[in-house]
Design a protein around this motif. Structure first.
Motif, PDB file in Angstrom:
ATOM      1  N   LEU A  76       0.811  -1.223   0.000  1.00  0.00           N
ATOM      2  CA  LEU A  76       0.000   0.000   0.000  1.00  0.00           C
ATOM      3  C   LEU A  76       0.842   1.270   0.000  1.00  0.00           C
ATOM      4  CD1 LEU A  76      -2.791  -0.947   2.586  1.00  0.00           C
ATOM      5  CD2 LEU A  76      -2.790  -1.245   0.109  1.00  0.00           C
ATOM      6  N   ASP A  77       2.137   1.135   0.235  1.00  0.00           N
ATOM      7  CA  ASP A  77       2.978   2.317   0.396  1.00  0.00           C
ATOM      8  C   ASP A  77       3.805   2.671  -0.836  1.00  0.00           C
ATOM      9  OD1 ASP A  77       2.143   2.757   3.059  1.00  0.00           O
ATOM     10  OD2 ASP A  77       3.454   1.126   3.713  1.00  0.00           O
ATOM     11  N   HIS A  78       3.673   1.897  -1.912  1.00  0.00           N
ATOM     12  CA  HIS A  78       4.480   2.164  -3.105  1.00  0.00           C
ATOM     13  C   HIS A  78       3.617   2.034  -4.354  1.00  0.00           C
ATOM     14  CE1 HIS A  78       7.359   0.897   0.007  1.00  0.00           C
ATOM     15  NE2 HIS A  78       8.065   1.881  -0.495  1.00  0.00           N
ATOM     16  N   GLY A  79       4.070   2.669  -5.423  1.00  0.00           N
ATOM     17  CA  GLY A  79       3.327   2.630  -6.679  1.00  0.00           C
ATOM     18  C   GLY A  79       2.234   3.674  -6.674  1.00  0.00           C
ATOM     19  N   PRO A  80       1.577   3.824  -7.819  1.00  0.00           N
ATOM     20  CA  PRO A  80       0.499   4.816  -7.909  1.00  0.00           C
ATOM     21  C   PRO A  80      -0.624   4.507  -6.906  1.00  0.00           C
ATOM     22  CG  PRO A  80       1.133   4.010 -10.090  1.00  0.00           C
ATOM     23  CD  PRO A  80       1.821   3.138  -9.086  1.00  0.00           C
ATOM     24  N   ALA A  81      -0.965   5.499  -6.087  1.00  0.00           N
ATOM     25  CA  ALA A  81      -1.951   5.297  -5.015  1.00  0.00           C
ATOM     26  C   ALA A  81      -3.318   4.901  -5.565  1.00  0.00           C
ATOM     27  CB  ALA A  81      -2.061   6.557  -4.161  1.00  0.00           C
ATOM     28  N   LEU A  82      -3.747   5.540  -6.650  1.00  0.00           N
ATOM     29  CA  LEU A  82      -5.067   5.229  -7.201  1.00  0.00           C
ATOM     30  C   LEU A  82      -5.101   3.797  -7.739  1.00  0.00           C
ATOM     31  CD1 LEU A  82      -7.922   6.155  -7.695  1.00  0.00           C
ATOM     32  CD2 LEU A  82      -7.166   7.221  -9.826  1.00  0.00           C
ATOM     33  N   ASP A  83      -4.045   3.372  -8.413  1.00  0.00           N
ATOM     34  CA  ASP A  83      -3.979   1.985  -8.898  1.00  0.00           C
ATOM     35  C   ASP A  83      -4.004   0.994  -7.735  1.00  0.00           C
ATOM     36  OD1 ASP A  83      -3.851   2.913 -11.486  1.00  0.00           O
ATOM     37  OD2 ASP A  83      -1.687   2.586 -11.706  1.00  0.00           O
ATOM     38  N   THR A  84      -3.278   1.335  -6.680  1.00  0.00           N
ATOM     39  CA  THR A  84      -3.249   0.457  -5.504  1.00  0.00           C
ATOM     40  C   THR A  84      -4.622   0.389  -4.857  1.00  0.00           C
ATOM     41  OG1 THR A  84      -0.918   1.006  -5.162  1.00  0.00           O
ATOM     42  CG2 THR A  84      -2.079   0.011  -3.309  1.00  0.00           C
ATOM     43  N   LEU A  85      -5.313   1.533  -4.800  1.00  0.00           N
ATOM     44  CA  LEU A  85      -6.664   1.550  -4.239  1.00  0.00           C
ATOM     45  C   LEU A  85      -7.604   0.683  -5.078  1.00  0.00           C
ATOM     46  CD1 LEU A  85      -8.254   4.430  -2.434  1.00  0.00           C
ATOM     47  CD2 LEU A  85      -9.658   3.145  -4.014  1.00  0.00           C
ATOM     48  N   LEU A  86      -7.460   0.738  -6.381  1.00  0.00           N
ATOM     49  CA  LEU A  86      -8.276  -0.118  -7.255  1.00  0.00           C
ATOM     50  C   LEU A  86      -7.919  -1.598  -7.049  1.00  0.00           C
ATOM     51  CD1 LEU A  86      -8.339   2.045 -10.499  1.00  0.00           C
ATOM     52  CD2 LEU A  86     -10.200   1.711  -8.847  1.00  0.00           C
ATOM     53  N   ASP A  87      -6.650  -1.890  -6.809  1.00  0.00           N
ATOM     54  CA  ASP A  87      -6.249  -3.268  -6.476  1.00  0.00           C
ATOM     55  C   ASP A  87      -6.927  -3.717  -5.181  1.00  0.00           C
ATOM     56  OD1 ASP A  87      -4.602  -3.387  -8.705  1.00  0.00           O
ATOM     57  OD2 ASP A  87      -2.747  -3.033  -7.569  1.00  0.00           O
ATOM     58  N   LEU A  88      -7.002  -2.809  -4.216  1.00  0.00           N
ATOM     59  CA  LEU A  88      -7.658  -3.118  -2.945  1.00  0.00           C
ATOM     60  C   LEU A  88      -9.146  -3.401  -3.170  1.00  0.00           C
ATOM     61  CD1 LEU A  88      -6.849  -1.357   0.356  1.00  0.00           C
ATOM     62  CD2 LEU A  88      -9.187  -1.933  -0.181  1.00  0.00           C
ATOM     63  N   ILE A  89      -9.787  -2.609  -4.024  1.00  0.00           N
ATOM     64  CA  ILE A  89     -11.200  -2.832  -4.347  1.00  0.00           C
ATOM     65  C   ILE A  89     -11.371  -4.183  -5.037  1.00  0.00           C
ATOM     66  CG2 ILE A  89     -13.069  -2.068  -5.884  1.00  0.00           C
ATOM     67  CD1 ILE A  89     -12.223   0.832  -5.127  1.00  0.00           C
ATOM     68  N   ASP A  90     -10.489  -4.493  -5.985  1.00  0.00           N
ATOM     69  CA  ASP A  90     -10.565  -5.789  -6.670  1.00  0.00           C
ATOM     70  C   ASP A  90     -10.412  -6.943  -5.689  1.00  0.00           C
ATOM     71  OD1 ASP A  90     -10.905  -4.474  -9.074  1.00  0.00           O
ATOM     72  OD2 ASP A  90      -8.819  -4.725  -9.709  1.00  0.00           O
ATOM     73  N   LEU A  91      -9.514  -6.773  -4.737  1.00  0.00           N
ATOM     74  CA  LEU A  91      -9.319  -7.802  -3.723  1.00  0.00           C
ATOM     75  C   LEU A  91     -10.602  -7.992  -2.915  1.00  0.00           C
ATOM     76  CD1 LEU A  91      -6.204  -8.267  -1.586  1.00  0.00           C
ATOM     77  CD2 LEU A  91      -8.441  -8.320  -0.520  1.00  0.00           C
ATOM     78  N   GLY A  92     -11.252  -6.894  -2.565  1.00  0.00           N
ATOM     79  CA  GLY A  92     -12.523  -6.983  -1.843  1.00  0.00           C
ATOM     80  C   GLY A  92     -13.567  -7.738  -2.644  1.00  0.00           C
ATOM     81  N   TRP A  93     -13.634  -7.474  -3.954  1.00  0.00           N
ATOM     82  CA  TRP A  93     -14.615  -8.168  -4.786  1.00  0.00           C
ATOM     83  C   TRP A  93     -14.288  -9.648  -4.934  1.00  0.00           C
ATOM     84  CZ3 TRP A  93     -19.408  -7.368  -6.066  1.00  0.00           C
ATOM     85  CH2 TRP A  93     -19.916  -6.097  -5.811  1.00  0.00           C
TER      86      TRP A  93
END
Length: 191
Positions: free
Chosen positions: A83-100
């Motif tokens: 969560l601390d590296h890479g584009p924040a918005l892309d990481t947030l979308l990865d987090l959403i995908d993980l939730g789904w």
């Protein structure tokens, strides 16, 4: 050490195994049949109904334990994301995908009644979302026009709305995920 100590440890180990078997069976069964009762859970776990009630006083208590277990599983997967590296918005979308993916793996989560007020199980997710959004705001990838707390609340509300649409069969999961991702991007992008 007394002679009773090995017996106590064996009983505790047996109780732990029973509790684990009940939770595992409940997760599997409730994913398939969210309305399954304690008798069905006992049967699936290979224990008596009395054993289920010895560990979980009611179906609601069992359901809470199931949700706690699924929350631990999901949080471990979230914590495996960087969560601390890479584009924040892309990481947030990865987090959403993980939730789904969690919802797809455990459809029970889409059929839970909404808790009145804030469910403390959301707190670790809220903390991680806040961290990501703050990082994105500092880097200029996420709007600074709205408060972090508002953006977090909006992202969570959008996620709940998508989940409700899927649970009510108003929208297939794939379309809900696409709509959720697009909505989050529009909400968070600057300008």
């Amino acid at each position: 050490m007394s002679n009773k100590e090995p017996v106590r440890r064996r009983r505790r180990a047996d109780a732990d195994r029973s509790r684990t078997a009940i939770l595992t069976a409940a997760i599997t069964l409730l994913d398939e049949r969210p309305d399954a009762g304690m008798e069905a859970v006992a049967s699936a776990a290979g224990v008596t109904r009395q054993t289920v009630y010895a560990h979980f006083a009611s179906r609601d208590v069992l359901l809470d334990a199931v949700v706690d277990e699924l929350t631990r599983e999901t949080m471990a997967a979230i914590d495996a994301l960087d969560l601390d590296h890479g584009p924040a918005l892309d990481t947030l979308l990865d987090l959403i995908d993980l939730g789904w993916r969690s919802f797809e793996k455990h459809p029970l989560l889409l059929h839970l009644p909404q808790a009145a007020g804030q469910d403390e199980r959301h707190d670790p997710v809220v903390e991680r979302l806040e961290r990501l959004i703050r990082r994105g705001q500092r880097g200029g990838e996420i709007t600074r026009d709205l408060a972090v707390s508002w953006l977090v609340a909006a992202v969570i509300a959008l996620g709940h709305t998508a989940g409700e649409a899927v649970a009510a069969n108003r929208m297939p999961a794939r379309k809900a995920t696409t709509a959720l991702r697009a909505s989050v991007v529009r909400l968070l992008q600057p300008g």
